[in-house]
Every structure is written in structure tokens, then in C-alpha cells.
Write a protein that holds these residues in place. Sequence first.
Motif, PDB file in Angstrom:
ATOM      1  N   ASP A 154       0.837  -1.201   0.000  1.00 33.97           N
ATOM      2  CA  ASP A 154       0.000   0.000   0.000  1.00 33.97           C
ATOM      3  C   ASP A 154       0.875   1.255   0.000  1.00 33.97           C
ATOM      4  N   PRO A 185      -4.921   1.870  -1.472  1.00 36.05           N
ATOM      5  CA  PRO A 185      -4.964   0.398  -1.441  1.00 36.05           C
ATOM      6  C   PRO A 185      -4.354  -0.253  -2.680  1.00 36.05           C
ATOM      7  N   ASN A 189      -4.018  -8.977  -1.175  1.00 37.56           N
ATOM      8  CA  ASN A 189      -4.309  -9.950  -0.129  1.00 37.56           C
ATOM      9  C   ASN A 189      -3.482 -11.214  -0.339  1.00 37.56           C
ATOM     10  N   ASN A 201      -0.919  -5.843   1.813  1.00 37.63           N
ATOM     11  CA  ASN A 201      -1.664  -4.681   2.291  1.00 37.63           C
ATOM     12  C   ASN A 201      -1.223  -4.344   3.712  1.00 37.63           C
ATOM     13  N   TRP A 203      -2.703  -4.169   6.526  1.00 41.20           N
ATOM     14  CA  TRP A 203      -3.169  -5.044   7.608  1.00 41.20           C
ATOM     15  C   TRP A 203      -2.292  -6.283   7.690  1.00 41.20           C
ATOM     16  N   ASP A 210      -4.698   2.672   7.777  1.00 45.95           N
ATOM     17  CA  ASP A 210      -5.106   3.232   6.487  1.00 45.95           C
ATOM     18  C   ASP A 210      -5.217   4.746   6.567  1.00 45.95           C
ATOM     19  N   ARG A 243      -9.319   0.076   7.819  1.00 41.86           N
ATOM     20  CA  ARG A 243     -10.614  -0.176   7.179  1.00 41.86           C
ATOM     21  C   ARG A 243     -10.894  -1.680   7.090  1.00 41.86           C
ATOM     22  N   ARG A 245     -11.677  -5.189   5.332  1.00 34.53           N
ATOM     23  CA  ARG A 245     -11.143  -5.736   4.086  1.00 34.53           C
ATOM     24  C   ARG A 245     -11.915  -6.981   3.681  1.00 34.53           C
ATOM     25  N   TYR A 247     -12.032 -10.544   1.813  1.00 35.02           N
ATOM     26  CA  TYR A 247     -11.173 -11.662   1.439  1.00 35.02           C
ATOM     27  C   TYR A 247     -11.982 -12.761   0.768  1.00 35.02           C
ATOM     28  N   TRP A 270     -15.335 -10.877   5.482  1.00 35.65           N
ATOM     29  CA  TRP A 270     -14.793  -9.572   5.823  1.00 35.65           C
ATOM     30  C   TRP A 270     -13.921  -9.667   7.068  1.00 35.65           C
ATOM     31  N   ASP A 272     -12.463  -6.877   9.826  1.00 37.96           N
ATOM     32  CA  ASP A 272     -12.275  -5.535  10.380  1.00 37.96           C
ATOM     33  C   ASP A 272     -11.132  -5.664  11.379  1.00 37.96           C
TER      34      ASP A 272
END
Length: 400
Positions: A154, A185, A189, A201, A203, A210, A243, A245, A247, A270, A272
Motif C-alpha cells: 500500500d 490500497p 491480499n 496490504n 493489515w 489506512d 478499514r 477488508r 477476502y 470480511w 475488520d
Amino acid sequence: MKRAFLLCLIPTLAFAMETQVLPQGVIMLDVGYLRTALDKQWSGDRRALSLIDDIPRYEPGGGLQGILRAKPVAEFDFLLVQALYGVTDSLSVGLNVPILMRSTVATNLSWEPGDYQPQLGRAYSMDDFWSWALSMGQPRVADKVTDTRFRLADIVVGVKYLLPRSDWMKEHHFRWSTQLNVAIPTGTNADPEEAVSVGTNLWELHAAGDVELHVAADKHFFVDEAGVFRLNVGADVFYAFLRPRLYSGGHGLKNPLLNNNAFYVGDTYWIDPGDWIGGTVSVDVVPFIGPTRASIVSGGSLEKAQALPPMLTVSGSYSYVGTFQSDWQSNSKLWDWDREKLWQAGEKNIFKVTGTVSLLRVGVPIQLYASYRTQDIIPGRFTRPANVFTGGVRAIVKFW
């Protein structure tokens, strides 16, 4: 095998000292190499655990075949490219482009035999397990997985503003600033079909939020007439928003026994990650200011050259990062909690030491730096500690 999120740590927009901004019209280009290693995760009681849980395997309708264990060690090589620009003497903007050049994961698999198997006359060995798995279409996981593709992480853009100072603050060499970082972004992943996969990314790299908001302050000590200090003490507090994400679930296309969770978690789910809050305290020491000469860097002025950064600066810092509870949302609440319990509200304790050599005072617009960062000194909770070495060069230019 539960697919591993192998997280490391990369720096985002880096200014010298907590409140440092560039003079108006000055451009700084920073190219760095980063090497990071990761081999464990912290539990809730600060114990070091393997990055991957044990995986018990059972005979269809029968007893325990055995327990597959992994103690992976992940190593990453990053190229970090930064560009900073002084819009005014109080406002700088920056761009950070991290590129993953190489990742290597040693899986370090082992096998604990399970129940006695009458058809074999003994318990399954590791070779027996992988032979059985291959008969089901599951290939053996490699001892080492290396990826040499260049992959973009990112990109982060940021702005730092040196806040107005009162006469008292100027007299006592006190400065404060605010900084806003926003991530684009451009990272990827982890591959849901691979037994071992690394995403890029923020995370998965656990590098930054972010969106981050910082408020920082610096206090100079032992300042000479040109404004060069011998000691600086700084502090920074920040809040980071991460944020949610999206997957993809694994359909077992490459690993039918290890990555086939889509049929119960759904084709997508998802995450979080939860936000972060933290702070840093830092100390910058100048053991050697160095010689000074008038040059093109100082516009031919010896007086301006004497105000340039010292030739050698040694910096140390401690950062505390508090991480909030993660929230996984799939079709399986049990699967969600199985992952959320590894990413509960936790913390990082990061120590960093940096050495910087600046040649600006002698007319060469170059700075060289090296740093080492570790999270092993004080164990954290529900986080993954990466040890990071960074080395690089900065070029400072002004075209007008």
C-alpha cells in the motif's frame, strides 16, 4: 493447514525527529532497503507461540492420524522509495512506495504420531500422512517457499504541518506538529489457495493504519548560535484507523485438504482489523557536528552551512501501540472466533535505534542512515513481533 497471515513491519513516512519538516522548495528523495524477520506471535499472556496453530488430522470416521505442526520463519526484503517536498517552511508533503522484492518462508514442519492404525500395524508417520494426503489430491507443503516477484504494498501519502509557536516556545527551542497519513490500497491480499501466502496490504504487513493522525512535539537542548542542537527529546501520539477488508475463501484448488474453507465460510468474508492507538518517545544525540564549509548546498554562505544538520546523529525510541479487537464476518461464527481470538485487543512494544550520517555541511547533499527495530525486548500481546533492519540513502535537492 490454516493459511498463514505472515505479518511483518515496514515504516511509513519517516521524517527525522518527531516534528521535522523540510524548508520551502526542498525535495528529499529517500531510497532504502529493509530486511525483516518474523518467527512467532504473542499470546494474551505474553508467551511466544508459533505463527500457525497445531493441525490435528483424523482418519475419515476413525481415530487420530497425528498432529501436523509448523514453526514457520518468514523473511522479507523490501525496497522503500520516499519523496518529501517542503511546500512552505512549515508544511511538507510526502509519498512512500514500499515494494516487496522477495519473501521466504521456511515452514519447519514436524509430525506427532497419533493413534495406532491396525491396517499399518503402527501409527502414521509424516511420510505416511503425506502419502495419504497425496491420494486425496493434497500435495506436500514445501519446506521452504520463496517468492521473488516484485509486488507493490500500500502506497502512503502524508502531510506534516509545523504548528505556530509562541515566543516562549521559540526561546526554549520547543516545537510541535501534526501529521496526517492516508494509504492508497495498492497492496494485495494473501492467496487463499496457497498453503503459505504473504499479502502486501497494510493489515497483513501490520505496518500502519489506512488513515493515521499524529500530534508530536520536540524539545532541543544544548543549542548553539546557528540553531544546531546536541540533544533532542521528542514525543508523538497517534490514532490509526484500519478499514474493513474483503477476502476470498479457499476452494481447495491447490490444497484440497488444507485450504477448502469456502463451502462453510462463504466465497468471501470480511475482516475488520480494529484500530490502533499509541505513542512514541525518542531521543536524538549529536556526538559529532562536523566541519563546515560554504558550498552550493548552502548557497555559498558559511553562515547558512553552520545551520545545516550535524554530521552524525544517533537516535533511540520506544513506541507503544495498542491494538483493538478484530472482527471477522463469515458464514461460520465458529471459524470467525477461531481467528478473532488470535487478534484480540493487544499491544506492541517497539524499540528502535538509528544512526544518520549527513554530508550536507561539507557540500554533499546526501544523508546515509541505518536502523534496527525490535519487538522482542518487552513481549506484547496478540501481535506478531518483527525484527527489522533498514539501511538507505537520502538525497536533498532544490531546483529554484
